[in-house]
Design an enzyme around this catalytic site. Structure first.
Site, PDB file in Angstrom:
ATOM      1  CG  ASP A  34      -2.127   0.865   1.078  1.00  0.00           C
ATOM      2  OD1 ASP A  34      -2.410   1.295  -0.060  1.00  0.00           O
ATOM      3  OD2 ASP A  34      -2.811   1.108   2.086  1.00  0.00           O
ATOM      4  CD  GLU A  63      -0.027   5.570  -4.277  1.00  0.00           C
ATOM      5  OE1 GLU A  63      -0.935   4.738  -4.454  1.00  0.00           O
ATOM      6  OE2 GLU A  63       0.464   5.793  -3.160  1.00  0.00           O
ATOM      7  CD  GLU A  96      -1.175   8.511   0.899  1.00  0.00           C
ATOM      8  OE1 GLU A  96      -1.559   9.151   1.887  1.00  0.00           O
ATOM      9  OE2 GLU A  96      -1.654   7.408   0.577  1.00  0.00           O
ATOM     10  NE  ARG A  98      -2.666   3.892  -2.563  1.00  0.00           N
ATOM     11  CZ  ARG A  98      -2.849   4.764  -1.576  1.00  0.00           C
ATOM     12  NH1 ARG A  98      -3.852   4.599  -0.733  1.00  0.00           N
ATOM     13  NH2 ARG A  98      -2.022   5.769  -1.394  1.00  0.00           N
ATOM     14  CG  ASP A 105      -7.442   5.149  -0.065  1.00  0.00           C
ATOM     15  OD1 ASP A 105      -7.376   3.911  -0.205  1.00  0.00           O
ATOM     16  OD2 ASP A 105      -6.641   5.793   0.623  1.00  0.00           O
ATOM     17  CG  HIS A 160     -10.176  -2.468   1.752  1.00  0.00           C
ATOM     18  ND1 HIS A 160      -9.850  -2.796   3.040  1.00  0.00           N
ATOM     19  CD2 HIS A 160      -9.350  -1.454   1.392  1.00  0.00           C
ATOM     20  CE1 HIS A 160      -8.861  -2.012   3.448  1.00  0.00           C
ATOM     21  NE2 HIS A 160      -8.539  -1.185   2.475  1.00  0.00           N
TER      22      HIS A 160
END
Length: 465
Positions: free
Chosen positions: A80, A83, A85, A131, A148, A207
């Protein structure tokens, strides 16, 4: 003991307050500032650094963590925030500055996991949910999702186009958090519509944030009973879905396919994303607004189509208004094609591919051929010639007088106890009661319902016969 395989969420960020922090510093596993010191910055969960997946020290440290967890019984890896993030411009990696490598971080992260499995667990099939990725990440078996997404009707409405676009770019397992992820919006109708769409998604996975429970088992008794039907149908489609996975692996065809795959010259279909094909033989129209009682569907002209639930016939090449019920989304099946289904199981380890129930919709004269793939659920690269995958070819030929179904199977297979297939064959829209049904030249009993035009009989296929 119950057949549940644990998939653990992991993130590439190491907090400075973590007991692992000094270990990653000592082993030079982290990205750095220009002066060579570990790069740190404030993130929403604390002061953090990040594993440098571009250098050997970072990859070795990260994989050692995974290797220990796999040895403890972890069934899959979830990556997760890859990227990444938050990845400040001043951070340096072995492959370049953060801004230069930002978009390929998740790709390289998936690569180190895939290569680790191949080297240390060559007989174990990886499950790699990530992700973030990049062009070509499918070669590492990456399963991506749309992030998300807002738990709202607007969040659902964009998911078909996202998945179709990504599938055509090679990432055939693109999917969404079923029910939506973010926010405390509580809407059982939205939840059920998202799950009904999820049945015909590459991955079926509710989820969400914990504001509203996402798991079917946590819903109220009425919603849970309705959602259960979607879960059960997903399991019943296992033999069909395994075949889609095989096609994706061997040909690159996505599991979810735009309508223009059926009519490449029809330019009006090039922007249609609200209706799509699940494989070749299911036509799906998700319901993405509340309170819908009818919706328009375009039926590709390459075939006639039958409602999967009511068995009503729809002519190909036309737009038609169809009724919508809360129990399911509009789902249609191509005429004159055998589709394999199976009994409901509690998890995939209990799936027995020796017991198949075929359905088909009779529509005048027709010829079709399909090849179905069967999987043991564990072997890596099971589709390759070296593994000798089990394939069953099913031919359909119908004319004014008879219907002929022919099954043929590869003679040897690496999967044990699969030479024999048995189950039921159910044909819908059979105009007249058959005079007889024979199998291998011998007459067999059958059931025919004149009112519903439904024909059912038992079959048994053995390669030696």
């Amino acid at each position: 003991a119950k057949g549940v395989k644990t998939v653990l969420i992991t993130e590439p960020f190491i907090l400075t307050t973590s007991q692992k922090w000094q270990e990653t510093v000592d082993k030079k596993a982290l990205a750095t500032f220009k002066n060579g010191t570990p790069a740190v910055w404030d993130f929403y969960f604390g002061n953090t650094g990040i594993v440098d997946v571009f250098k050997p020290e970072g990859k070795e440290w990260f994989w050692a963590i995974y290797k220990r967890l796999i040895n403890q019984g972890m069934g899959g890896i979830w990556g997760d925030l890859g990227e990444p993030e938050v990845f400040p411009s001043k951070v340096m990696t072995a492959a370049g500055k953060a801004d230069e490598v930002h978009n390929i971080y998740g790709h390289r992260w998936a690569q180190l996991i895939a290569e680790g499995y191949r080297n240390d667990f060559p007989n174990q099939r990886p499950f790699i949910l990530m992700r973030a990725g990049y062009s070509g990440s499918q070669r590492f078996g990456m399963i991506p999702w749309s992030g998300d997404v807002n738990r709202s009707w607007g969040g659902l409405q964009s998911q078909m186009e996202i998945a179709l676009q990504m599938g055509m770019q090679g990432l055939g397992y693109m999917h969404s958090d079923l029910g939506g992820f973010a926010g405390d919006y509580f809407d059982n109708e939205l939840y059920l519509r998202w799950l009904q769409y999820g049945v015909f998604n590459p991955i079926f996975r509710p989820h969400a944030q914990d504001d509203v429970a996402s798991e079917v088992s946590r819903k109220d008794i009425v919603t849970k009973a309705k959602a259960k039907k979607s879960v059960e149908l997903r399991y019943q489609l296992l033999p069909y879905n395994y075949t889609l996975a095989y096609e994706n692996s061997t040909t690159g065809l996505p599991l979810m396919r735009p309508l223009f795959f059926e009519e490449p010259q029809n330019e009006s279909l090039q922007t249609v994303a609200d209706t799509y094909l699940w494989g070749k033989d299911f036509l799906i129209k998700p319901i993405v607004n509340p309170g819908v009682t009818q919706t328009e569907v375009y039926f590709p002209k390459t075939a006639n189509w039958f409602d999967f639930y009511t068995h009503k016939k729809f002519t190909g090449g036309k737009k038609t208004m169809v009724k919508v019920t809360e129990a399911y989304i509009p789902t249609f099946v191509r005429a004159n094609t055998l589709l394999p289904m199976t009994a409901v199981v509690q998890n995939t380890t209990l799936y027995q591919n020796s017991e198949l129930n075929f359905i088909a919709y009779v529509d005048g004269n027709g010829v079709s051929e399909r090849t179905f793939y069967f999987d043991d659920g564990t072997t890596p690269n099971a589709n390759t010639a070296a593994q000798n995958p089990e394939l069953l070819r099913a031919n359909w030929m119908a004319d004014d007088k008879k219907i002929v179904l022919t099954f043929s199977q590869n003679e040897t297979t690496s999967v044990p106890n699969v030479s024999e297939k048995k189950g039921t064959i159910t044909l819908y829209n059979v105009a007249l009661k058959p005079k007889k049904i024979t199998q291998n030249g011998l007459a067999i009993p059958f059931q025919w319902e004149a009112k519903t035009k439904k024909l059912t009989f038992l079959y048994q296929h053995n390669q030696s016969k």
